[in-house]
Design a protein around this motif. Structure first.
Motif, PDB file in Angstrom:
ATOM      1  N   THR A   5      65.521  67.134 102.666  1.00 21.16           N
ATOM      2  CA  THR A   5      66.116  66.879 103.981  1.00 21.16           C
ATOM      3  C   THR A   5      65.007  66.623 104.990  1.00 21.16           C
ATOM      4  O   THR A   5      64.079  67.425 105.114  1.00 21.16           O
ATOM      5  CB  THR A   5      66.995  68.062 104.428  1.00 21.16           C
ATOM      6  N   PHE A   6      65.142  65.503 105.705  1.00 21.06           N
ATOM      7  CA  PHE A   6      64.125  65.086 106.669  1.00 21.06           C
ATOM      8  C   PHE A   6      64.764  64.680 107.991  1.00 21.06           C
ATOM      9  O   PHE A   6      65.839  64.089 108.005  1.00 21.06           O
ATOM     10  CB  PHE A   6      63.350  63.871 106.139  1.00 21.06           C
ATOM     11  N   VAL A  16      68.324  54.006 105.474  1.00 21.90           N
ATOM     12  CA  VAL A  16      68.220  52.759 104.714  1.00 21.90           C
ATOM     13  C   VAL A  16      66.997  52.805 103.801  1.00 21.90           C
ATOM     14  O   VAL A  16      67.068  52.456 102.616  1.00 21.90           O
ATOM     15  CB  VAL A  16      68.132  51.532 105.657  1.00 21.90           C
ATOM     16  N   ILE A  17      65.891  53.230 104.343  1.00 23.62           N
ATOM     17  CA  ILE A  17      64.641  53.254 103.582  1.00 23.62           C
ATOM     18  C   ILE A  17      64.767  54.197 102.381  1.00 23.62           C
ATOM     19  O   ILE A  17      64.413  53.827 101.251  1.00 23.62           O
ATOM     20  CB  ILE A  17      63.464  53.641 104.490  1.00 23.62           C
ATOM     21  N   PHE A  18      65.276  55.389 102.600  1.00 26.80           N
ATOM     22  CA  PHE A  18      65.439  56.326 101.480  1.00 26.80           C
ATOM     23  C   PHE A  18      66.481  55.812 100.483  1.00 26.80           C
ATOM     24  O   PHE A  18      66.277  55.877  99.273  1.00 26.80           O
ATOM     25  CB  PHE A  18      65.819  57.719 101.980  1.00 26.80           C
ATOM     26  N   GLY A  23      65.023  56.048  92.338  1.00 24.47           N
ATOM     27  CA  GLY A  23      65.042  57.481  92.081  1.00 24.47           C
ATOM     28  C   GLY A  23      65.910  58.253  93.048  1.00 24.47           C
ATOM     29  O   GLY A  23      66.232  59.417  92.806  1.00 24.47           O
ATOM     30  N   VAL A  24      66.280  57.618  94.168  1.00 26.95           N
ATOM     31  CA  VAL A  24      67.192  58.251  95.121  1.00 26.95           C
ATOM     32  C   VAL A  24      68.616  57.950  94.662  1.00 26.95           C
ATOM     33  O   VAL A  24      68.988  56.797  94.465  1.00 26.95           O
ATOM     34  CB  VAL A  24      66.948  57.762  96.566  1.00 26.95           C
ATOM     35  N   ILE A  25      69.392  59.002  94.500  1.00 31.23           N
ATOM     36  CA  ILE A  25      70.760  58.888  93.991  1.00 31.23           C
ATOM     37  C   ILE A  25      71.755  58.681  95.133  1.00 31.23           C
ATOM     38  O   ILE A  25      72.668  57.867  95.044  1.00 31.23           O
ATOM     39  CB  ILE A  25      71.163  60.167  93.213  1.00 31.23           C
ATOM     40  N   VAL A  57      68.716  63.718 101.226  1.00 32.86           N
ATOM     41  CA  VAL A  57      68.400  62.821 100.126  1.00 32.86           C
ATOM     42  C   VAL A  57      68.617  63.563  98.805  1.00 32.86           C
ATOM     43  O   VAL A  57      67.993  64.585  98.570  1.00 32.86           O
ATOM     44  CB  VAL A  57      66.930  62.340 100.217  1.00 32.86           C
ATOM     45  N   THR A  58      69.504  63.040  97.976  1.00 30.26           N
ATOM     46  CA  THR A  58      69.661  63.556  96.623  1.00 30.26           C
ATOM     47  C   THR A  58      68.865  62.625  95.719  1.00 30.26           C
ATOM     48  O   THR A  58      69.055  61.399  95.758  1.00 30.26           O
ATOM     49  CB  THR A  58      71.146  63.562  96.200  1.00 30.26           C
ATOM     50  N   TYR A  59      67.966  63.209  94.923  1.00 26.05           N
ATOM     51  CA  TYR A  59      67.063  62.384  94.128  1.00 26.05           C
ATOM     52  C   TYR A  59      66.879  62.957  92.725  1.00 26.05           C
ATOM     53  O   TYR A  59      67.182  64.122  92.460  1.00 26.05           O
ATOM     54  CB  TYR A  59      65.719  62.225  94.836  1.00 26.05           C
TER      55      TYR A  59
END
Length: 154
Positions: A5-6, A16-18, A23-25, A57-59
């Motif tokens: 979390t950021f 958008v970037i993440f 690898g980002v789900i 972010v779930t990754y």
């Protein structure tokens, strides 16, 4: 799967970037770091809830590391600005890393120290324990994509 979390100012562009990172789900934008339950965007904008606009972010750690996500975080905003990003001003636009465990804290602290050594200005980023993440209203989710926009950078 793991969660990061950021808070990097307005959540639309970093989301958008993440989201577009291998690898980002999944990504969600929302509010965290405050003391009001289930805050609305309007409440957060008053600065009285204590929340930051954030990206959850779930990754997949087998495909992308937390350290690589931190690298993206540092590049997608200006961590030297306190409580602002460009024209967006207020505590909800602060730079923060919300850590979910001791390993994330250690990695985030190392990364923050590296940024402090590399930059000429003071890095204002906070490291805080992850708190409840309140998803933002549906119209904020994938906001730029829904409008056919690639970016909202200044």
């Amino acid at each position: 799967m793991a969660t990061a979390t950021f808070a990097a100012g307005c959540f639309w562009q970093p989301e958008v970037i993440f989201r577009d990172t291998d690898g980002v789900i999944e990504t969600r934008v929302g509010y965290t770091g405050g003391d009001t339950e289930n805050p609305s965007y309007e409440q957060v904008c008053t600065g009285r809830t204590g929340h930051a606009e954030a990206i959850e972010v779930t990754y997949d750690p087998a495909k992308i590391s937390y350290e690589q996500l931190l690298d993206i975080f540092w590049e997608c905003h200006d961590p030297t600005q306190k409580n602002r990003q460009g024209p967006d001003v207020g505590t909800q636009y602060r730079s923060a890393i919300f850590v979910h465990d001791a390993e994330q804290r250690e990695t985030a602290e190392r990364s923050l120290e590296e940024q402090r050594r590399r930059r000429r200005a003071t890095v204002q980023t906070e490291i805080q324990p992850a708190q409840i993440f309140w998803p933002a209203e549906e119209y904020h989710q994938q906001y730029l994509q829904k409008r056919g926009l690639a970016t909202c950078k200044i």
